[in-house]
Design an enzyme around this catalytic site. Structure first.
Site, PDB file in Angstrom:
ATOM      1  N   PHE A  30      32.372  13.929 -43.094  1.00  0.00           N
ATOM      2  CA  PHE A  30      33.805  13.657 -43.201  1.00  0.00           C
ATOM      3  C   PHE A  30      34.523  14.360 -42.049  1.00  0.00           C
ATOM      4  O   PHE A  30      34.148  15.455 -41.641  1.00  0.00           O
ATOM      5  CB  PHE A  30      34.336  14.168 -44.539  1.00  0.00           C
ATOM      6  CG  PHE A  30      34.394  13.104 -45.599  1.00  0.00           C
ATOM      7  CD1 PHE A  30      35.610  12.579 -46.008  1.00  0.00           C
ATOM      8  CD2 PHE A  30      33.228  12.616 -46.159  1.00  0.00           C
ATOM      9  CE1 PHE A  30      35.660  11.585 -46.967  1.00  0.00           C
ATOM     10  CE2 PHE A  30      33.264  11.624 -47.126  1.00  0.00           C
ATOM     11  CZ  PHE A  30      34.499  11.104 -47.534  1.00  0.00           C
ATOM     12  N   GLY A  31      35.561  13.717 -41.549  1.00  0.00           N
ATOM     13  CA  GLY A  31      36.290  14.257 -40.412  1.00  0.00           C
ATOM     14  C   GLY A  31      35.829  13.693 -39.091  1.00  0.00           C
ATOM     15  O   GLY A  31      36.489  13.875 -38.070  1.00  0.00           O
ATOM     16  N   GLY A  32      34.678  13.013 -39.090  1.00  0.00           N
ATOM     17  CA  GLY A  32      34.215  12.340 -37.884  1.00  0.00           C
ATOM     18  C   GLY A  32      33.804  13.288 -36.775  1.00  0.00           C
ATOM     19  O   GLY A  32      33.683  14.512 -36.946  1.00  0.00           O
ATOM     20  N   THR A  33      33.623  12.709 -35.594  1.00  0.00           N
ATOM     21  CA  THR A  33      33.188  13.486 -34.434  1.00  0.00           C
ATOM     22  C   THR A  33      34.206  14.548 -34.062  1.00  0.00           C
ATOM     23  O   THR A  33      33.844  15.683 -33.741  1.00  0.00           O
ATOM     24  CB  THR A  33      32.954  12.542 -33.237  1.00  0.00           C
ATOM     25  OG1 THR A  33      31.905  11.626 -33.555  1.00  0.00           O
ATOM     26  CG2 THR A  33      32.568  13.331 -31.987  1.00  0.00           C
TER      27      THR A  33
ATOM     28  N   HIS B 253      64.705  28.065 -15.895  1.00  0.00           N
ATOM     29  CA  HIS B 253      64.202  28.928 -14.834  1.00  0.00           C
ATOM     30  C   HIS B 253      63.971  30.306 -15.422  1.00  0.00           C
ATOM     31  O   HIS B 253      64.822  30.813 -16.153  1.00  0.00           O
ATOM     32  CB  HIS B 253      65.207  29.029 -13.687  1.00  0.00           C
ATOM     33  CG  HIS B 253      64.773  29.972 -12.598  1.00  0.00           C
ATOM     34  ND1 HIS B 253      63.824  29.637 -11.658  1.00  0.00           N
ATOM     35  CD2 HIS B 253      65.128  31.263 -12.345  1.00  0.00           C
ATOM     36  CE1 HIS B 253      63.637  30.670 -10.858  1.00  0.00           C
ATOM     37  NE2 HIS B 253      64.422  31.663 -11.251  1.00  0.00           N
TER      38      HIS B 253
ATOM     39  N   GLU C  81      30.394   6.892 -45.674  1.00  0.00           N
ATOM     40  CA  GLU C  81      30.195   7.849 -44.580  1.00  0.00           C
ATOM     41  C   GLU C  81      28.740   8.280 -44.563  1.00  0.00           C
ATOM     42  O   GLU C  81      28.206   8.769 -45.564  1.00  0.00           O
ATOM     43  CB  GLU C  81      31.104   9.064 -44.746  1.00  0.00           C
ATOM     44  CG  GLU C  81      30.891  10.147 -43.692  1.00  0.00           C
ATOM     45  CD  GLU C  81      30.934   9.613 -42.264  1.00  0.00           C
ATOM     46  OE1 GLU C  81      29.940   9.834 -41.524  1.00  0.00           O
ATOM     47  OE2 GLU C  81      31.938   8.981 -41.894  1.00  0.00           O
TER      48      GLU C  81
END
Length: 455
Positions: free
Chosen positions: A35-38, A439, A31
């Site tokens: 960590f965890g990316g975008t 409803h 990486e």
């Protein structure tokens, strides 16, 4: 050269590949950033946390609609930002520690590039290292696309990677792009006090959405922002904090901050894929088959770097497929991208699944349209909603749901019955008439759109 049984490049959804079934194997994760990316650090999660804050502010501003006297004194941007990222940064660090503490996993913090079919050089702060692997998973993600006139100007700009962490909202924000990232972040900053101008080369915002959604959303937000549609930026000048955007019609926009949100590009160009013989599409996406295998034996790919649908829930599904196929090569499973739902977390929310009306026309598909407004339901009355709607496209005769599109409160939740029906083959009549619909719940807008198909 150190050898690993498996190397995963990217610790976003790639990190999800490694589960207990890999215990006992020599696994490495590479990486280069977080960590965890975008999604965790600069995408889905922080943007939705800030969007919810913006929606709370808007609710206070509009309280008078419901005969409630309330005044919005301020949105404390720095406190809101710190609340969001304090939590997410802790999640990121916890994820990293969890992997580094596992005996069978080696974490390389650096940038990987291929030197052969299953060999890599990893450039790290402490020096480069060469590794080989029995299997490799490429999950290196994507990055914001920056057009030439902006990149070449030599002036500061923000992207979705950076703008949510700025110290203060700008007085004037120019947004380049009209997709879901641009729409969500424009709303966040508008609600915390920024004056927003949007430049979009198409004639509508959210162009890939169903035409009704795109048209109505564009008109709805026209009063909120300075919209420059059908225009492109040809030059950026000025100085930091005092920028001038020149458009292709000669007009200009003055801004303190420029946010570039025109799309994303896969990070494949940074991996030296040619050294491994890994093929790509013309747009740079890694070429994979239905089982997420690349053109090189033993190398898989997942997520934004290869997917035709670059969404986090798609990447997570592809990670499940890759994890299975790595461990069970004789019983491969496939990822299905035919009916992927998606949502835009603006106010109003937008959600969609399947074909748009323009898709059906372009493909020559026969279809029927059913629509219903939020304002035609009792809970819509309670919400004083005059703009929300649900639109369902179905195949005549069979009632097979071809697509569904919502714009309004909780659209990302309301679409799920339609996602299930389209995925599981439940026809529109069965979905409308077999289950009870509570409803006066807001779900009645979905029921009414199905009934409007007239089947």
């Amino acid at each position: 050269m150190r050898h690993h049984d498996l190397v995963v490049i990217g610790a976003g959804s790639g990190n999800a590949v490694i589960d207990d079934s890999f215990a006992g194997l020599d696994v490495a994760i590479v990486e280069e950033r977080w960590f965890g990316g975008t999604c965790l650090n600069a995408g889905c999660v922080p943007s939705k946390m800030l969007a919810h804050t913006a929606h709370v502010a808007r609710t206070v501003r509009e309280a008078g609609t419901f005969d409630v006297d309330a005044e919005l004194r301020a949105v404390r941007w720095r406190e809101a930002r710190d609340r969001v990222f304090r939590r997410l940064d802790a999640e990121r660090d916890q994820g990293r520690r969890g992997r580094t503490d596992e005996d069978c996993i080696t974490v390389y913090e650096g940038t990987a590039r291929f030197t052969g079919p299953r060999t890599l050089r990893i450039d790290r702060a402490e020096g480069a290292v060469d590794v080989s692997a029995g299997q490799i998973v490429v999950a290196a993600g994507s990055r914001p696309l920056v057009p030439g006139p902006v990149a070449g100007a030599g002036l500061p700009y923000e992207t979705s990677d950076t703008v949510m962490r700025i110290d203060a909202p700008p007085r004037r924000l120019a947004v380049l792009g009209g997709g879901y990232v641009a729409a969500e972040l424009a709303e966040v900053f508008a609600e915390v006090g920024s004056s927003v101008a949007i430049v979009e080369k198409e004639e509508r915002l959210l162009g890939p959405q169903d035409e009704t959604v795109a048209e109505r959303f564009t008109e709805l937000v026209r009063s909120r922002y300075d919209l420059r549609l059908g225009r492109e930026v040809t030059a950026v000048s000025g100085r930091p904090g005092e920028l001038r955007l020149t458009l292709d019609d000669g007009s200009t926009i003055e801004a303190d901050v420029l946010l570039v949100a025109v799309g994303r590009v896969p990070n494949s160009d940074r991996l030296h894929l040619e050294a491994a013989g890994i093929a790509t599409h013309d747009d740079g996406r890694v070429l994979v088959d239905a089982h997420q295998r690349t053109t090189v034996e033993g190398v898989f790919a997942l997520g934004d770097i290869c997917s035709p649908v670059p969404l986090k829930h798609v990447a997570n599904r592809e990670a499940e497929v890759v994890a299975h196929n790595l461990r069970s090569p004789d019983h491969l499973i496939a990822a299905d991208h035919d009916l992927v739902p998606a949502a835009v977390f603006t106010q109003p929310q937008i959600a969609s699944v399947g074909a748009t009306e323009q898709d059906c026309r372009d493909r020559g598909v026969d279809y029927r349209v059913g629509t219903a407004g939020y304002g035609d339901t009792a809970y819509g009355w309670a919400m004083e909603d005059t703009t929300g709607f649900c639109k369902v496209l179905a195949e005549p005769g069979t009632g097979r749901i071809l697509g569904a599109h919502l714009m309004g409160a909780q659209a990302s939740v309301l679409i799920q019955p339609l996602v299930l029906a389209a995925t599981l083959g439940i026809d529109a009549v069965t979905l409308a008439k077999s289950p009870y619909w509570i409803h006066p719940a807001l779900t009645e807008v979905v029921e009414n759109a199905l009934l409007d198909l007239g089947m």
